[in-house]
Design an enzyme around this catalytic site. Structure first.
Site, PDB file in Angstrom:
ATOM      1  N   CYS A 109       5.697   7.823  23.566  1.00 34.81           N
ATOM      2  CA  CYS A 109       6.675   6.882  24.097  1.00 34.81           C
ATOM      3  C   CYS A 109       6.665   5.553  23.357  1.00 34.81           C
ATOM      4  CB  CYS A 109       6.428   6.655  25.583  1.00 34.81           C
ATOM      5  SG  CYS A 109       4.700   6.311  25.932  1.00 34.81           S
ATOM      6  N   GLY A 122       0.821  -1.200   0.000  1.00 37.21           N
ATOM      7  CA  GLY A 122       0.000   0.000   0.000  1.00 37.21           C
ATOM      8  C   GLY A 122       0.857   1.254   0.000  1.00 37.21           C
ATOM      9  N   SER A 138      -4.216  -1.689   0.381  1.00 35.75           N
ATOM     10  CA  SER A 138      -3.193  -2.632   0.827  1.00 35.75           C
ATOM     11  C   SER A 138      -3.854  -3.946   1.234  1.00 35.75           C
ATOM     12  CB  SER A 138      -2.477  -2.012   2.026  1.00 35.75           C
ATOM     13  OG  SER A 138      -1.678  -2.974   2.660  1.00 35.75           O
ATOM     14  N   ALA A 139      -3.390  -5.056   0.626  1.00 33.20           N
ATOM     15  CA  ALA A 139      -4.081  -6.338   0.814  1.00 33.20           C
ATOM     16  C   ALA A 139      -3.991  -6.877   2.235  1.00 33.20           C
ATOM     17  CB  ALA A 139      -3.530  -7.374  -0.161  1.00 33.20           C
TER      18      ALA A 139
END
Lengths: 463, 463
Positions: free
Chosen positions: A320, A69, A194-195
């Site tokens: 953090c 992606g 994105s797969a």
């Protein structure tokens, strides 16, 4: 064990696994070759492209497979900007895009390209009118995610696409978080996905460029994937990606309803179970599986570790927990609390019992972290406090999130109503979390002033 | 059925398959996350990096995984050029590099960067001295493949690396074709490779940058893979790639000896079995599994199809088999015949019987194609021949390879010794194949002259 981080990566879908196995034998050859093994690979590739295009709602020849992606976004933005170079170089992005979009914008800016970052409201949404205002005669491209990856807020993509279309500007939609649920509505020009967000394997992204959109691929030439994604196709994985997209879509309505109920439970109950919590993101216009909240006086990294020990895998936008020690740009753009931040993103198969167990475990975990840090209920305090009557100064320089906020909370009752507390801090998160704390506690955030080291954050006691 | 195109892509190695399956369950999560699924993925990634680094002969922190060999080359060249920007922008490549290297050089040239293309001899090899001569004070990077992908010729990488090292210039070695057999020798600075050439899955390339080499990754920033390969790691495939590299290396000596014997058989017997054939590439310094030859008066595409029908999958550098209708740049740079070109590249598991069957089938297939095309033995001819006594003109304009050469061969006997034949042709392959034919047949190639359409290629009859 409960994996609650589907927005990072989903476990491989059974259908993806099956398709991957089948195509390992049939789809390893070069689909550009004319012999039988090549033709077989080409047929698998063509079939996967058709299936993915159908799920996206585009023509197969508008869709190419990229290695991820992130790479799809990089190539899509670079190609669209270059294709419209004659019109101008102005790029519009929202402030809460995925880092792949923002990093593309940074590269463009470093190269002298003007970039407008559209702000979001406290729920994380852009307004269509802010995109309308950002458009200029030299705007080459606008980018907007379909939904936010950290807080789940859905963006008004169709409206923004209409505004861009009317101005003749292409809109690129990063649909990574939403494509599993539905096609992106509206008249967009480019789309990426994105797969491994929908249970497909890693190594497969989608880049869609609508016919008629000017697009000039950047980087070295390559014949594969219409010249838009260089390198040998990641074929068995592409087949698995397309197959699993069809499979998740077939159950999308049902899964969405279930997950929405589960995340609604978390949204409603966390503030009742845990004191000093802010649930962030739009309560209505949102992805079904994501819910995000921040806990005052809590250190995100310790919280992640404690939840992991209790069997829950979640992510966090707290400073953090990032390698750069800055809070998530999404939380910052929304102006919400970043300390003790937790994103819960549920895979479709999440069991109700696991959510219930999470809700039963969370209060104790948060209380434990707060106790260790000496949150306001306790009397311990390490910051130096200088009393000037109605103007206290708290020196939290060198102390990390969530300490500056904890120190502020401890002393606010020591000044009279109308009096001020100046918190000296050099931790990046303080800039976000002190105003967010004021908003949550009904105190007045006066502003930030330069100090010898770091900044001074001034808060006026209102109640 | 025999698959003889291992240099394009090798079938998945059983060890790769096994490793892939195992890591589908363990390696789907984000290796950057701190929870258990992420830590497991990180361990797999680290182990794969160590295994691959060991096979390459580098430190694990010098090696990153790219989405393909092509992308590794693109990133490697761009990063190395940018890293040495202060020194200069001059780039050296050999004329027979993989297209990913040459396309990177094209982009660099288009951006104003000077590029020197080092020529090769008729066997396809560069000489170390030609790299020494190409070096300049502003040379930023030199690139050389370890062995050629089309003809199998090994390059003198260690010598060239030494010369570059002495000049303080980094050498990038594209080791795609040789890494399965052995580490690259010599003091190189950068190295690239591709897993699906050694039986690993597609979607995995290697990019190695030695410590101390100046390297500035280009494109949008990304935290993954030391900032040198953007996007979510293609994890199960990376594990499979590393496992299969170890496995092929374990048997490399044995497999190489077997394949070398088989390709030696083809090298020796094809010229005896098939008339008018040129075997190309270095007979000694070469990869074990590749052998390439060209057949006069044969159309490469028809030859591929006929061999496919006979059960053999091979590739070709003939113009008619490329989408651009130009002959392979490798054959062109070598100055050898490109028509009727066949590359046989044997996978390690190739059966001896299949090679024997290939040798028994090939002569009939070539003869059949020649017959259809009316090669010189036959009397049929469609080109207009204009007789000017001792200077014939053959008009083959608009005719494709191998027709111009066939027409030349048909009429050369019609001019007296010392007379000339002018072949008018506009097919790109003629520029390569007419001189190559002269070399093979002992006739004199006088040269090329501009003509109304295409060019006139002048040949003098010597014998």
């Amino acid at each position: 064990m409960a994996y609650f981080d589907a927005a990072s990566a989903a476990p491989l879908h059974p259908v993806a696994r099956q398709a991957l196995l089948a195509s390992l034998d049939e789809g390893w050859a070069d689909p550009a070759r004319l012999y039988r093994e090549g033709r077989r690979a080409r047929m698998l590739l063509d079939a996967a492209r058709e299936a993915a295009a159908e799920a996206v709602g585009c023509r197969p020849d508008e869709l190419v497979f990229a290695p991820s992606g992130t790479r799809a976004v990089h190539s899509g933005i670079a190609g669209a900007l270059a294709g419209r170079r004659r019109v101008g170089r102005h790029l519009i992005v929202s402030a809460v895009e995925h880092s792949s979009v923002l990093h593309s914008a940074e590269v463009h800016r470093a190269d002298g390209g003007p970039v407008t970052e559209v702000a979001v409201d406290r729920a994380g949404a852009v307004s269509p009118s802010s995109y309308a205002e950002a458009l200029r005669p030299d705007t080459a491209l606008a980018c907007l995610q379909s939904a936010n990856h950290e807080v789940g807020t859905a963006q008004p993509v169709a409206e923004v696409a209409g505004i861009c279309r009317a101005a003749g500007v292409p809109l690129l939609v990063d649909a990574a978080q939403s494509l599993a649920w539905a096609p992106v509505e509206g008249d967009w020009s480019l789309l990426t996905a994105s797969a491994h967000k929908w249970g497909g394997p890693s190594g497969v992204g989608l880049l869609v460029v609508r016919k008629g959109v000017r697009f000039a691929p950047q980087g070295p030439a390559d014949e594969r994937e219409s010249g838009r994604a260089a390198g040998f196709e990641n074929l068995p994985a592409i087949v698995a990606a397309a197959a699993s997209l069809r499979a998740v879509r077939a159950r999308a309505a049902e899964d969405a309803a279930r997950l929405r109920e589960l995340t609604e439970r978390i949204r409603a109950r966390v503030p009742r179970l845990v004191p000093e919590v802010e649930v962030v993101g739009d309560p209505e216009r949102r992805l079904p599986g994501i819910v995000t909240f921040s806990c005052l006086y809590v250190d995100g990294e310790t919280l992640l570790h404690e939840l992991d020990r209790a069997g829950f895998s979640v992510s966090s936008g707290s400073s953090c927990t990032s390698s750069t020690l800055t809070p998530s740009h999404v939380l910052r753009a929304m102006g919400v609390l970043s300390e003790g931040n937790i994103r819960v993103s549920l895979p479709p198969e999440t069991a109700e019992e696991d959510v219930e167990r999470f809700l039963s475990v969370l209060p104790g975990v948060v209380a434990g972290v707060r106790e260790k840090l000496g949150a306001p209920v306790s009397a311990a305090g390490a910051a130096a406090v200088e009393d000037r009557g109605d103007a206290l100064v708290v020196d939290a320089v060198g102390r990390r999130c969530p300490i500056p906020v904890i120190e502020l909370a401890k002393v606010i009752g020591d000044v009279p109503v109308g009096g001020t507390v100046r918190v000296l801090a050099d931790d990046e998160a303080a800039r976000l979390d002190i105003p967010a704390w004021c908003e949550m506690r009904g105190q007045e955030y006066v502003g930030e002033e330069p100090a010898d080291r770091g900044s001074a954050y001034v808060v006026r006691r209102v109640s």
